[in-house]
Write an enzyme that holds these catalytic residues in place. Structure first.
Site, mmCIF file in Angstrom:
data_model
loop_
_atom_site.group_PDB
_atom_site.id
_atom_site.type_symbol
_atom_site.label_atom_id
_atom_site.label_comp_id
_atom_site.label_asym_id
_atom_site.label_seq_id
_atom_site.Cartn_x
_atom_site.Cartn_y
_atom_site.Cartn_z
ATOM 1 N N PHE A 157 -46.068 49.002 26.671
ATOM 2 C CA PHE A 157 -46.067 47.458 25.259
ATOM 3 C C PHE A 157 -45.010 46.572 24.834
ATOM 4 C CE2 PHE A 157 -43.967 48.287 20.900
ATOM 5 C CZ PHE A 157 -44.583 47.422 20.365
ATOM 6 N N ASP B 105 -43.593 48.465 38.078
ATOM 7 C CA ASP B 105 -43.720 49.629 37.054
ATOM 8 C C ASP B 105 -44.488 50.482 37.744
ATOM 9 O OD1 ASP B 105 -45.276 51.149 34.535
ATOM 10 O OD2 ASP B 105 -45.024 49.373 33.189
ATOM 11 N N SER C 263 -32.169 53.670 18.281
ATOM 12 C CA SER C 263 -32.008 53.821 16.821
ATOM 13 C C SER C 263 -32.267 56.252 16.397
ATOM 14 C CB SER C 263 -32.734 53.834 16.017
ATOM 15 O OG SER C 263 -34.203 53.981 15.871
ATOM 16 N N TYR D 205 -34.462 63.042 24.553
ATOM 17 C CA TYR D 205 -34.889 61.169 24.180
ATOM 18 C C TYR D 205 -33.421 61.039 23.971
ATOM 19 C CZ TYR D 205 -36.064 56.883 23.244
ATOM 20 O OH TYR D 205 -36.321 55.545 23.380
ATOM 21 N N ASN E 281 -38.170 51.447 15.912
ATOM 22 C CA ASN E 281 -39.256 51.504 15.494
ATOM 23 C C ASN E 281 -39.921 50.379 15.572
ATOM 24 O OD1 ASN E 281 -37.991 53.523 13.516
ATOM 25 N ND2 ASN E 281 -40.210 54.271 13.964
ATOM 26 N N VAL E 282 -40.097 50.035 17.234
ATOM 27 C CA VAL E 282 -40.529 48.647 17.274
ATOM 28 C C VAL E 282 -42.552 48.644 17.413
ATOM 29 C CG1 VAL E 282 -41.469 46.615 19.271
ATOM 30 C CG2 VAL E 282 -39.039 48.290 19.039
#
Length: 324
Positions: free
Chosen positions: A22, A42, A132, A155, A184-185
């Protein structure tokens, strides 16, 4: 404002790890639109082939099918590269609680491989995704760098360790590293499917299909939802920031605060759906409230985000309506 005015030498080469994901695919697109060369690394474990296919016809884009857990792959991918934008990682707090060994291998071992490969190839700057989640149970808002609490998930631990290694590589090896703590993209090409999908695309897809989304907890948790274009800006400005940014980590957000239940009803209204949610149990390891102080990034990176939540959500909804 923004990043489109930024100027790099015309022969600049960027390596975006996780470039089929993303955030990574949005970075690849922005770099190509600015006229520079981008290499995407990737393994397609969470990234999508369709996010690679978008750019394959562009002669300045190269796709490398490979894994950051393999040092040789990382080293070859970094040959002739000016800037590394390291987005490759496994996300999701709940999944990390189920799979701690895998998260250690990919998020810590893989990032360390990339830092070492970048060092060996004399990359100008290594910009990497943090999170975050490193703030853990620290209760004060807004979240401010240097004031972190107890980590609440494997994580979060992996991202904290990445930051520690970033500081070590800057200190001992002269590799200029910059960590970006994403809040929180959301935005185009964020995957709405799967048990660990992010909340905004998942809600949008379910509502478009006439289904009732599940909200974990009471919906009164708050987040600093951050449109992906702001994150692109932060990555590119981090490449050009002064040396005082090296070895540091920065909050990357808009600096706002949205409650999940409010976002839900905002989406139902925007999509013309009169559907009540189902309230489920709280998610293990989740932080209740999140809101960023972005002053450090403003001062040292020149970060000045263009897109508020309201601006971004309109663009995201329009994209999902067209592409789901």
């Amino acid at each position: 404002m923004g990043y489109k005015h930024l100027v790099f030498p015309k022969d600049t080469v960027f390596l975006v790890t996780g470039g089929a994901g993303f955030i990574g695919s949005n970075l690849c697109e922005a770099i190509l639109d600015m006229g520079y060369t981008v290499r995407c690394l990737d393994n397609l474990s969470t990234g999508k082939q369709k996010n690679v296919d978008l750019f394959l016809s562009n002669p300045r884009y190269t796709f490398i099918m490979g894994d950051i857990t393999d040092l040789d792959t990382c080293t070859k991918a970094c040959e002739g590269v000016d800037y590394v934008l390291n987005q490759a990682a496994w996300g999701s707090v709940p999944r990390s609680i189920e799979m701690p060994l895998y998260y250690e291998k990919v998020n810590i071992g893989g990032t360390l491989n990339m830092m070492e490969a970048a060092r060996q190839n004399k990359v100008k700057r290594f910009v990497y995704a943090s999170s975050s989640s490193v703030y853990g149970d620290e209760p004060n808002l807004p979240k401010k760098e240097g004031r972190e609490g107890n980590l609440l998930s494997p994580y979060a631990l992996t991202k904290h360790v990445d930051e520690l290694y970033g500081k070590q590589y800057a200190m001992h090896y002269g590799l200029e590293t910059v960590g970006l703590r994403y809040f929180n993209v959301f935005g185009k090409r964020q995957d709405p499917d799967g048990a660990y999908a992010a909340v905004i695309p998942k809600f949008i897809k379910l509502l478009l299909n006439g289904e009732r989304p599940i909200i974990n907890g009471d919906g009164k948790q708050s987040r600093d939802f951050t449109f992906v274009e702001n994150v692109v800006e932060a990555n590119l400005k981090a490449c050009l920031a002064g040396k005082e940014a090296s070895g540091e980590a920065f909050n990357i957000a808009y600096g706002g605060r949205e409650y999940l239940i409010d976002i839900y009803y905002h989406l139902t209204k925007a999509l013309g759906k009169d559907v009540e949610p189902i309230f489920g149990p709280d998610r293990a390891g989740d932080i209740k409230h999140s809101n960023a102080d972005i002053s450090k990034a403003k001062v040292l990176l020149g970060y000045d985000p263009d897109y508020s939540f309201e601006d971004g959500i309109k663009l995201a909804i329009a994209w999902y309506k067209e592409n789901l």
